[in-house]
Design a protein around this motif. Sequence first.
Motif: not given
Length: 262
Positions: A61, A126, A128-130, A132-133, A205, A209-212
């Motif tokens: 990832y 939350a 669109h986390p990817f 947004n990152t 991230p 708010y990218n929780s990954t």
Amino acid sequence: MKKTFARKYLGIPYAIFLVLFVIAPLLVLFYYAFTNATGHFTVENLIGFFTDSNTIGTLLYSLALALVVTLVCLVIAYPIAYVLARSRFNSKGVVIMLFVMPMWINFTLRLTALKEILTAVEGNLAFHPFINTVIGMTYDFLPFMILPLYNTISKLDGSLLEAARDLGAGDIQVFLKVTLPLSMPGIVSGTAMVFLPAMTNYVVPDMLYNSTYIMGSLIGSYFSAYDWHNGSMIALVLLLIIVLFTLLTGSEEEEKRGGALL
């Protein structure tokens, strides 16, 4: 006998700095990476890195995220650097300064402002986390791609471009056959300056708010849980990947230096 001051003594402060802040931390990292909780030597941490699906998934990832960020930065930065380098603007320095100025502002403040903008547009980050990152990292690392490209393109020998046109090449052919190959050192430098930090940066991230997990946040989670051994092994493997990538890009840049055409 009169003693003379040798220039080699000027390197002593730097040597002390290397020992205290580079070599010593690396030794500590190696120690924890290859020992267990009882302090005995083990390779279980290394085996666990390649057998743990969570770690491998996080690595993949992180690589995918860094690759996308690097490509987006390159697509945006190259036209900007090309226009600035080949134009006759009298205020090129001012325009370049506009791209560099955000780097003078506190990193957290810039991300906070970006988060407010994205929240106003999306409502809930939350969803669109990817994406947004990618936006956050592109916003942060874009100047690191623009500056090497601008420096490389601005130093191209104009006589080569003129000779290509004299031989009947159109603008597109001149760009593909001359400008683009000669600007490869800038592309390689910009790629290294964006790809490596993008793979390990976990602040963006977290704030968007990218929780990954990515590799930086995964290492932090191990150290937060006081598992220094697995955390050190992950950090060591990541360090080796970065060193390998740096060596590969460095060798490619040397091959393309000196005006060699593809």
